[in-house]
Write a protein that holds these residues in place. Structure first.
Motif, PDB file in Angstrom:
ATOM      1  N   SER A   2      43.439  45.285  48.589  1.00 50.90           N
ATOM      2  CA  SER A   2      43.447  44.322  47.633  1.00 50.90           C
ATOM      3  C   SER A   2      41.785  44.386  47.010  1.00 50.90           C
ATOM      4  CB  SER A   2      43.281  42.763  48.221  1.00 50.90           C
ATOM      5  OG  SER A   2      42.900  41.820  47.581  1.00 50.90           O
ATOM      6  N   LEU A   3      42.096  43.995  45.604  1.00 48.50           N
ATOM      7  CA  LEU A   3      40.681  44.366  44.753  1.00 48.50           C
ATOM      8  C   LEU A   3      39.620  43.244  45.502  1.00 48.50           C
ATOM      9  CD1 LEU A   3      39.462  45.518  42.531  1.00 48.50           C
ATOM     10  CD2 LEU A   3      40.145  43.952  41.131  1.00 48.50           C
ATOM     11  N   ASP A   4      40.117  42.156  46.032  1.00 50.25           N
ATOM     12  CA  ASP A   4      38.971  41.206  46.653  1.00 50.25           C
ATOM     13  C   ASP A   4      38.424  41.699  48.000  1.00 50.25           C
ATOM     14  OD1 ASP A   4      39.939  39.185  45.160  1.00 50.25           O
ATOM     15  OD2 ASP A   4      41.691  38.542  46.286  1.00 50.25           O
ATOM     16  N   THR A   5      39.069  42.835  48.492  1.00 46.37           N
ATOM     17  CA  THR A   5      38.301  43.543  49.594  1.00 46.37           C
ATOM     18  C   THR A   5      37.871  44.778  49.126  1.00 46.37           C
ATOM     19  OG1 THR A   5      40.285  44.442  50.584  1.00 46.37           O
ATOM     20  CG2 THR A   5      39.641  42.240  51.502  1.00 46.37           C
ATOM     21  N   ALA A   6      37.910  45.081  48.131  1.00 47.04           N
ATOM     22  CA  ALA A   6      37.529  46.652  47.829  1.00 47.04           C
ATOM     23  C   ALA A   6      35.954  46.730  47.459  1.00 47.04           C
ATOM     24  CB  ALA A   6      38.052  46.807  46.159  1.00 47.04           C
ATOM     25  N   SER A   7      35.435  47.797  47.586  1.00 50.69           N
ATOM     26  CA  SER A   7      33.935  47.932  47.527  1.00 50.69           C
ATOM     27  C   SER A   7      33.485  47.614  46.125  1.00 50.69           C
ATOM     28  CB  SER A   7      33.463  49.334  47.895  1.00 50.69           C
ATOM     29  OG  SER A   7      34.214  50.401  46.724  1.00 50.69           O
ATOM     30  N   ASP A   8      32.255  47.331  46.092  1.00 47.37           N
ATOM     31  CA  ASP A   8      31.689  47.082  44.694  1.00 47.37           C
ATOM     32  C   ASP A   8      31.863  47.924  43.701  1.00 47.37           C
ATOM     33  OD1 ASP A   8      30.845  44.678  45.691  1.00 47.37           O
ATOM     34  OD2 ASP A   8      28.708  45.150  45.739  1.00 47.37           O
ATOM     35  N   GLU A   9      31.686  49.376  44.082  1.00 49.28           N
ATOM     36  CA  GLU A   9      31.893  50.441  43.174  1.00 49.28           C
ATOM     37  C   GLU A   9      33.269  50.375  42.528  1.00 49.28           C
ATOM     38  OE1 GLU A   9      31.499  52.573  46.959  1.00 49.28           O
ATOM     39  OE2 GLU A   9      30.613  50.845  45.877  1.00 49.28           O
ATOM     40  N   ILE A  10      34.405  50.177  43.338  1.00 47.46           N
ATOM     41  CA  ILE A  10      35.826  50.001  42.900  1.00 47.46           C
ATOM     42  C   ILE A  10      35.948  48.933  41.918  1.00 47.46           C
ATOM     43  CG2 ILE A  10      38.010  49.681  43.642  1.00 47.46           C
ATOM     44  CD1 ILE A  10      37.087  52.483  44.378  1.00 47.46           C
ATOM     45  N   LYS A  11      35.301  47.868  42.413  1.00 44.92           N
ATOM     46  CA  LYS A  11      35.534  46.656  41.486  1.00 44.92           C
ATOM     47  C   LYS A  11      34.854  46.773  39.890  1.00 44.92           C
ATOM     48  CE  LYS A  11      35.565  43.052  45.256  1.00 44.92           C
ATOM     49  NZ  LYS A  11      34.643  42.218  45.856  1.00 44.92           N
ATOM     50  N   LEU A  12      33.667  47.610  40.106  1.00 47.40           N
ATOM     51  CA  LEU A  12      33.074  47.767  38.658  1.00 47.40           C
ATOM     52  C   LEU A  12      33.944  48.913  38.198  1.00 47.40           C
ATOM     53  CD1 LEU A  12      30.889  47.474  36.735  1.00 47.40           C
ATOM     54  CD2 LEU A  12      29.593  49.390  38.165  1.00 47.40           C
ATOM     55  N   ALA A  13      34.501  49.876  38.499  1.00 50.23           N
ATOM     56  CA  ALA A  13      35.206  51.005  37.922  1.00 50.23           C
ATOM     57  C   ALA A  13      36.586  50.166  37.418  1.00 50.23           C
ATOM     58  CB  ALA A  13      35.852  51.791  38.947  1.00 50.23           C
ATOM     59  N   VAL A  14      37.196  49.456  38.168  1.00 49.88           N
ATOM     60  CA  VAL A  14      38.342  48.583  37.554  1.00 49.88           C
ATOM     61  C   VAL A  14      38.043  47.854  36.251  1.00 49.88           C
ATOM     62  CG1 VAL A  14      40.142  46.844  38.220  1.00 49.88           C
ATOM     63  CG2 VAL A  14      39.719  48.567  39.856  1.00 49.88           C
ATOM     64  N   ASP A  15      36.829  47.115  36.468  1.00 54.18           N
ATOM     65  CA  ASP A  15      36.442  46.227  35.139  1.00 54.18           C
ATOM     66  C   ASP A  15      36.164  47.259  34.115  1.00 54.18           C
ATOM     67  OD1 ASP A  15      36.716  43.818  36.762  1.00 54.18           O
ATOM     68  OD2 ASP A  15      34.514  43.679  37.107  1.00 54.18           O
ATOM     69  N   LEU A  16      35.257  48.264  34.160  1.00 52.96           N
ATOM     70  CA  LEU A  16      35.045  49.015  33.032  1.00 52.96           C
ATOM     71  C   LEU A  16      36.414  49.744  32.470  1.00 52.96           C
ATOM     72  CD1 LEU A  16      32.140  50.994  34.695  1.00 52.96           C
ATOM     73  CD2 LEU A  16      31.945  49.370  32.878  1.00 52.96           C
ATOM     74  N   ILE A  17      37.361  50.053  33.358  1.00 50.81           N
ATOM     75  CA  ILE A  17      38.642  50.701  32.900  1.00 50.81           C
ATOM     76  C   ILE A  17      39.467  49.608  31.919  1.00 50.81           C
ATOM     77  CG2 ILE A  17      40.845  51.567  33.591  1.00 50.81           C
ATOM     78  CD1 ILE A  17      39.628  52.789  35.977  1.00 50.81           C
TER      79      ILE A  17
END
Length: 51
Positions: A2-17
């Motif tokens: 889940s994105l909720d449990t993803a690392s900060d870099e994954i969350k940032l990457a998803v937001d940027l994409i």
């Protein structure tokens, strides 16, 4: 995963994409800009002396 449990870099990457796709930024422009951002942050990291 889940994105909720993803690392900060994954969350940032998803937001940027999402931001880039929503604004229909051309792929070549994105890649060129990311290279600039990477160089900048590598320089900042070196100056901070952190990994």
């Amino acid at each position: 995963m889940s994105l909720d449990t993803a690392s900060d870099e994954i969350k940032l990457a998803v937001d940027l994409i999402q931001l880039l796709e929503e604004n229909q930024v051309p792929t070549a422009t994105v890649l060129a800009a990311l290279a600039i951002v990477q160089r900048d942050y590598q320089q900042k990291q070196a100056a901070e002396g952190t990994d």
